[in-house]
Design a protein around this motif. Structure first.
Motif, PDB file in Angstrom:
ATOM      1  N   ARG A   1       2.856 -54.192   6.854  1.00  0.00           N
ATOM      2  CA  ARG A   1       2.009 -53.642   7.920  1.00  0.00           C
ATOM      3  C   ARG A   1       0.940 -54.636   8.330  1.00  0.00           C
ATOM      4  NH1 ARG A   1       0.707 -47.411   5.999  1.00  0.00           N
ATOM      5  NH2 ARG A   1       2.795 -46.554   6.373  1.00  0.00           N
ATOM      6  N   ALA A   2       0.319 -55.256   7.326  1.00  0.00           N
ATOM      7  CA  ALA A   2      -0.726 -56.249   7.619  1.00  0.00           C
ATOM      8  C   ALA A   2      -0.135 -57.428   8.383  1.00  0.00           C
ATOM      9  CB  ALA A   2      -1.374 -56.725   6.314  1.00  0.00           C
ATOM     10  N   GLY A   3       1.093 -57.827   8.000  1.00  0.00           N
ATOM     11  CA  GLY A   3       1.744 -58.940   8.686  1.00  0.00           C
ATOM     12  C   GLY A   3       2.060 -58.609  10.132  1.00  0.00           C
ATOM     13  N   LYS A   4       2.578 -57.394  10.383  1.00  0.00           N
ATOM     14  CA  LYS A   4       2.864 -56.965  11.756  1.00  0.00           C
ATOM     15  C   LYS A   4       1.592 -56.921  12.585  1.00  0.00           C
ATOM     16  CE  LYS A   4       7.025 -54.186  10.872  1.00  0.00           C
ATOM     17  NZ  LYS A   4       7.591 -52.820  10.884  1.00  0.00           N
ATOM     18  N   HIS A   5       0.502 -56.451  11.951  1.00  0.00           N
ATOM     19  CA  HIS A   5      -0.772 -56.370  12.668  1.00  0.00           C
ATOM     20  C   HIS A   5      -1.257 -57.774  13.051  1.00  0.00           C
ATOM     21  CE1 HIS A   5      -4.790 -55.090  13.795  1.00  0.00           C
ATOM     22  NE2 HIS A   5      -5.279 -56.012  12.980  1.00  0.00           N
TER      23      HIS A   5
ATOM     24  N   MET B   1      -5.226 -32.821  -3.821  1.00  0.00           N
ATOM     25  CA  MET B   1      -4.271 -33.793  -4.370  1.00  0.00           C
ATOM     26  C   MET B   1      -4.449 -35.128  -3.648  1.00  0.00           C
ATOM     27  SD  MET B   1      -0.144 -33.350  -4.708  1.00  0.00           S
ATOM     28  CE  MET B   1       0.796 -34.563  -5.611  1.00  0.00           C
ATOM     29  N   ASP B   2      -4.573 -36.199  -4.426  1.00  0.00           N
ATOM     30  CA  ASP B   2      -4.787 -37.516  -3.832  1.00  0.00           C
ATOM     31  C   ASP B   2      -3.551 -37.962  -3.066  1.00  0.00           C
ATOM     32  OD1 ASP B   2      -7.273 -37.672  -4.919  1.00  0.00           O
ATOM     33  OD2 ASP B   2      -6.609 -38.691  -6.748  1.00  0.00           O
ATOM     34  N   PRO B   3      -3.761 -38.636  -1.892  1.00  0.00           N
ATOM     35  CA  PRO B   3      -2.597 -39.119  -1.136  1.00  0.00           C
ATOM     36  C   PRO B   3      -1.812 -40.135  -1.941  1.00  0.00           C
ATOM     37  CG  PRO B   3      -4.632 -40.047  -0.265  1.00  0.00           C
ATOM     38  CD  PRO B   3      -5.036 -38.999  -1.265  1.00  0.00           C
ATOM     39  N   LYS B   4      -0.517 -40.148  -1.684  1.00  0.00           N
ATOM     40  CA  LYS B   4       0.346 -41.077  -2.401  1.00  0.00           C
ATOM     41  C   LYS B   4       0.005 -42.504  -1.995  1.00  0.00           C
ATOM     42  CE  LYS B   4       5.189 -41.169  -3.733  1.00  0.00           C
ATOM     43  NZ  LYS B   4       6.513 -40.596  -3.409  1.00  0.00           N
ATOM     44  N   PRO B   5      -0.213 -43.405  -2.943  1.00  0.00           N
ATOM     45  CA  PRO B   5      -0.568 -44.778  -2.588  1.00  0.00           C
ATOM     46  C   PRO B   5       0.565 -45.484  -1.849  1.00  0.00           C
ATOM     47  CG  PRO B   5      -0.086 -44.612  -4.937  1.00  0.00           C
ATOM     48  CD  PRO B   5      -0.136 -43.209  -4.409  1.00  0.00           C
ATOM     49  N   VAL B   6       0.185 -46.319  -0.892  1.00  0.00           N
ATOM     50  CA  VAL B   6       1.180 -47.087  -0.142  1.00  0.00           C
ATOM     51  C   VAL B   6       1.643 -48.252  -1.000  1.00  0.00           C
ATOM     52  CG1 VAL B   6       1.599 -48.484   1.909  1.00  0.00           C
ATOM     53  CG2 VAL B   6       0.098 -46.475   2.044  1.00  0.00           C
ATOM     54  N   PRO B   7       2.959 -48.429  -1.195  1.00  0.00           N
ATOM     55  CA  PRO B   7       3.451 -49.559  -1.991  1.00  0.00           C
ATOM     56  C   PRO B   7       2.918 -50.880  -1.451  1.00  0.00           C
ATOM     57  CG  PRO B   7       5.242 -48.036  -1.504  1.00  0.00           C
ATOM     58  CD  PRO B   7       4.057 -47.578  -0.701  1.00  0.00           C
ATOM     59  N   ALA B   8       2.660 -51.796  -2.348  1.00  0.00           N
ATOM     60  CA  ALA B   8       2.058 -53.079  -1.956  1.00  0.00           C
ATOM     61  C   ALA B   8       2.901 -53.825  -0.936  1.00  0.00           C
ATOM     62  CB  ALA B   8       1.847 -53.941  -3.196  1.00  0.00           C
ATOM     63  N   ALA B   9       4.235 -53.786  -1.111  1.00  0.00           N
ATOM     64  CA  ALA B   9       5.108 -54.516  -0.182  1.00  0.00           C
ATOM     65  C   ALA B   9       5.005 -53.946   1.228  1.00  0.00           C
ATOM     66  CB  ALA B   9       6.556 -54.456  -0.667  1.00  0.00           C
ATOM     67  N   ARG B  10       4.945 -52.605   1.337  1.00  0.00           N
ATOM     68  CA  ARG B  10       4.841 -51.977   2.652  1.00  0.00           C
ATOM     69  C   ARG B  10       3.501 -52.294   3.288  1.00  0.00           C
ATOM     70  NH1 ARG B  10       5.566 -45.659   2.827  1.00  0.00           N
ATOM     71  NH2 ARG B  10       7.473 -46.289   1.721  1.00  0.00           N
ATOM     72  N   ALA B  11       2.440 -52.271   2.492  1.00  0.00           N
ATOM     73  CA  ALA B  11       1.108 -52.603   3.007  1.00  0.00           C
ATOM     74  C   ALA B  11       1.073 -54.039   3.520  1.00  0.00           C
ATOM     75  CB  ALA B  11       0.061 -52.396   1.920  1.00  0.00           C
ATOM     76  N   THR B  12       1.751 -54.926   2.793  1.00  0.00           N
ATOM     77  CA  THR B  12       1.797 -56.331   3.207  1.00  0.00           C
ATOM     78  C   THR B  12       2.547 -56.478   4.523  1.00  0.00           C
ATOM     79  OG1 THR B  12       1.731 -57.080   0.902  1.00  0.00           O
ATOM     80  CG2 THR B  12       2.561 -58.640   2.533  1.00  0.00           C
TER      81      THR B  12
END
Length: 211
Positions: A14-18, A1-12
């Motif tokens: 995470r990228a911002g925190k990084h 089963m494919d992993p659940k995609p990370v919502p775009a807002a959450r990914a953004t």
């Protein structure tokens, strides 16, 4: 089963925190080595970031500097307490505490002094400095209280005043060192003596066991 995609807002987010952390880490290394004069361009080169990202995440280079300086002095204070934890006497405890702050941790103390001076021109940064000083003083009170509990040493002023006096003496010594450079006249022993005098530690107490 494919992993659940990370919502775009959450990914953004995470990228911002990084990106924010990478900028902070790069700025920390450069500010500790060179002080506040480091340019935004140099920080961004080290972080592989863009100058507008400093403004976006920190508002200004000055605010980034103050945040770095505040984090650095809190780390320095904790490390100094660790360095002095195995001291055998009150004199040895104070010697190790001061030696840590004016030795390996001195770049951290120096940039915090710079940051305090900067807030005189940038009032919007004062809350960062005030909060950090309160944390330093509270930590100093706790460490001093632990020393008092173990040794029975009696202070001549309230514990909060003594903690503030200790840090004021450290900052004053660093201001002199920064201003005079190579002509700074204090050896570690003389700097420790200044602290002893500031805290009014009687000579009879210095050889008292910490156990």
């Amino acid at each position: 089963m494919d992993p659940k995609p990370v919502p775009a807002a959450r990914a953004t987010r995470r990228a911002g925190k990084h990106t924010r952390q990478v900028l902070f880490d790069a700025a920390t290394e450069l500010f500790l080595e060179h002080g506040e004069a480091v340019s935004i361009a140099r920080i961004c080169t080290a972080a592989d970031a863009h100058p507008n990202q400093v403004t976006y995440y920190y508002g200004s280079k000055e605010k980034l500097f103050v945040e770095v300086a505040c984090a650095a002095i809190l780390r320095a204070g904790k490390q100094a307490e660790l360095d002095a934890a195995d001291a055998a006497t009150i004199g040895d405890y104070t010697h190790k505490l001061v030696g840590s702050l004016l030795g390996t941790a001195s770049p951290s103390v120096e940039i915090f002094v710079e940051a305090m001076v900067m807030t005189g021109r940038r009032g919007e940064l004062r809350d960062l400095i005030s909060t950090t000083l309160r944390t330093l003083h509270a930590s100093g009170e706790a460490a001093l209280l632990g020393t008092l509990t173990r040794t029975g040493w009696q202070l001549r002023a309230s514990i909060d005043v003594e903690a503030k006096a200790f840090w004021s003496a450290i900052f004053g010594l660093v201001v002199q060192k920064t201003a005079t450079g190579e002509s700074f006249g204090y050896s570690l022993e003389e700097a420790v003596a200044v602290i002893f005098a500031t805290l009014r530690i009687p000579d009879a107490v210095l050889n008292q066991s910490m156990n």
